[in-house]
Design a protein around this motif. Structure first.
Motif, PDB file in Angstrom:
ATOM      1  N   LYS A 130       3.617  -5.361   4.165  1.00  0.00           N
ATOM      2  CA  LYS A 130       2.916  -4.237   4.770  1.00  0.00           C
ATOM      3  C   LYS A 130       2.649  -4.517   6.234  1.00  0.00           C
ATOM      4  O   LYS A 130       2.099  -5.556   6.592  1.00  0.00           O
ATOM      5  N   GLN A 131       3.033  -3.584   7.064  1.00  0.00           N
ATOM      6  CA  GLN A 131       2.789  -3.735   8.491  1.00  0.00           C
ATOM      7  C   GLN A 131       1.302  -3.566   8.788  1.00  0.00           C
ATOM      8  O   GLN A 131       0.668  -2.634   8.290  1.00  0.00           O
ATOM      9  N   PRO A 132       0.694  -4.475   9.565  1.00  0.00           N
ATOM     10  CA  PRO A 132      -0.723  -4.334   9.891  1.00  0.00           C
ATOM     11  C   PRO A 132      -0.998  -3.015  10.617  1.00  0.00           C
ATOM     12  O   PRO A 132      -0.202  -2.575  11.437  1.00  0.00           O
ATOM     13  N   ALA A 186       6.617  -6.977  11.332  1.00  0.00           N
ATOM     14  CA  ALA A 186       7.182  -5.789  11.984  1.00  0.00           C
ATOM     15  C   ALA A 186       7.622  -4.723  10.986  1.00  0.00           C
ATOM     16  O   ALA A 186       7.769  -3.559  11.360  1.00  0.00           O
ATOM     17  N   ALA A 187       7.842  -5.094   9.732  1.00  0.00           N
ATOM     18  CA  ALA A 187       8.266  -4.150   8.688  1.00  0.00           C
ATOM     19  C   ALA A 187       9.591  -3.477   9.027  1.00  0.00           C
ATOM     20  O   ALA A 187       9.818  -2.316   8.681  1.00  0.00           O
ATOM     21  N   ILE A 188      10.459  -4.176   9.726  1.00  0.00           N
ATOM     22  CA  ILE A 188      11.819  -3.730  10.012  1.00  0.00           C
ATOM     23  C   ILE A 188      12.739  -4.930   9.803  1.00  0.00           C
ATOM     24  O   ILE A 188      12.267  -6.077   9.779  1.00  0.00           O
ATOM     25  N   MET A 191      14.853  -8.014   4.823  1.00  0.00           N
ATOM     26  CA  MET A 191      13.455  -7.668   5.009  1.00  0.00           C
ATOM     27  C   MET A 191      12.792  -7.447   3.676  1.00  0.00           C
ATOM     28  O   MET A 191      13.331  -6.790   2.801  1.00  0.00           O
ATOM     29  N   ASN A 192      11.588  -7.970   3.485  1.00  0.00           N
ATOM     30  CA  ASN A 192      10.826  -7.775   2.267  1.00  0.00           C
ATOM     31  C   ASN A 192      10.174  -6.407   2.296  1.00  0.00           C
ATOM     32  O   ASN A 192       9.281  -6.130   3.088  1.00  0.00           O
TER      33      ASN A 192
END
Length: 346
Positions: free
Chosen positions: A6-8, A143-145, A1-2
């Motif tokens: 940034k998650q919206p 999803a930022a996961i 995961m990067n």
């Protein structure tokens, strides 16, 4: 995961839709009144950004939900059950639990499930396959996961991958069958768009047959996945009427191969002397039937176990899994008596 991704947020949706964050919040509540055109504009903006409403944010300030979301095509498929077992075993010594959803081999259903699962804010998500709808892909990307794609080798991975080449699995079967003297080889299954991995196996079959200079047109249609033993038997019945000189059949799965075997036995067709049969999946039935069926073992359990390892590494390194972004597992050919060299040719 990067980690830089940034998650919206609801504020991002509000800016894109040109409304307040309060209006966005109301738009996601079914019981709240809001102008239909405004609601549509907000939902369109959310879809464009890949935004998913966080139903747990109010009560989970730590952002630790304690579960990993998983999507699989079928809950009654032994292969996918083994993958879930490997994943569960890999997470056993942690606080993480598995939340499971099944897609019934539909990318549209996968999209719906992913949207629902992400509202619960899992700490990672594992999906089967590398092909998704555009909306599903956006949600997973934002999803930022950690996102783990399994059972495939996508050309453009979302995040991490644990899988194998389904096309190469069929190439192994073709090479083996040709090595036993068979050249009039048919393929059963993999002919519907929803079964992307089965379609890859079919493409691998066609590619290898053409590469070796043999006819690749003996392709038997079956039906929607998962393919049953009965459908395998029916497919063989159809293909042997159309191509009676067929001397080998490669199948998209072991259940289909077992169906082909039983139809051969009903017709008095000797296996492997008259026709060789092979499958995919290393199911128990392919090992215990008579004759035992040659198959490709995709290492289902190891897929799940390695996916768990990537998830744990991501958690230990605050989400950074890129050093182990792709784990390509080697499919293994299990040669059994169903493809033995014939004692005589008929």
């Amino acid at each position: 995961m990067n980690k830089d991704r940034k998650q919206p947020t609801m504020a991002d949706v509000a800016r894109l839709a040109g409304v307040s964050t309060m209006t966005v919040s109301r738009a996601f509540k079914a019981e709240s009144y809001i102008n239909p055109a405004t609601r549509d504009a907000i939902l369109k903006a959310a879809a464009e950004l890949g935004y998913v409403l966080d139903n747990t944010a109010a009560g989970l300030s730590s952002r630790k939900t304690g579960f990993v979301a998983v999507t699989i095509p079928s809950i009654n498929n032994a292969n996918f059950a083994d993958t879930i077992r490997g994943l569960t075993d890999g997470l056993r010594q942690t606080r993480l639990q598995v939340l499971l959803g099944y897609t019934n081999y539909s990318v549209d259903e996968e999209e719906r499930l992913v949207a629902q699962l992400l509202t619960r804010r899992p700490e990672a998500i594992v999906v089967t396959g590398g092909r998704h709808t555009e909306a599903c892909r956006r949600m997973l990307q934002n999803a930022a996961i950690p996102v783990i794609e399994t059972w495939d080798m996508p050309s453009d991975p979302i995040d991490a991958v644990v899988g194998f080449s389904n096309a190469h699995a069929s190439e192994l079967l073709v090479e083996h069958l040709v090595s036993t003297g068979r050249t009039r080889i048919a393929f059963v299954g993999g002919d519907v768009s929803d079964d992307t991995r089965g379609a890859d196996r079919r493409r691998g079959f066609v590619r290898k047959m053409k590469e070796l200079g043999f006819d690749a047109s003996r392709l038997a249609s079956v039906g929607s996945p998962p393919i049953s033993m009965r459908e395998g038997a029916q497919a063989f019945s159809d293909l042997i009427e159309k191509w009676p000189d067929t001397d080998a059949v490669a199948c998209v799965s072991d259940p289909a191969a077992f169906g082909v075997l039983t139809e051969c036995q009903r017709r008095g067709i000797a296996v492997p002397d008259r026709i060789a049969i092979c499958g995919f999946g290393a199911y128990e039935i392919s090992e215990v039937c008579v004759p035992a069926i040659t198959t490709v073992d995709p290492q289902c359990y190891e897929i799940g176990k390695n996916a768990a390892g990537l998830i744990l590494k991501a958690i230990d390194t605050d989400g950074e899994v890129s050093p182990l972004g792709t784990l390509a597992l080697e499919s293994m050919l299990r040669i059994r008596s169903s493809t033995a060299k014939p004692s005589k040719r008929t």
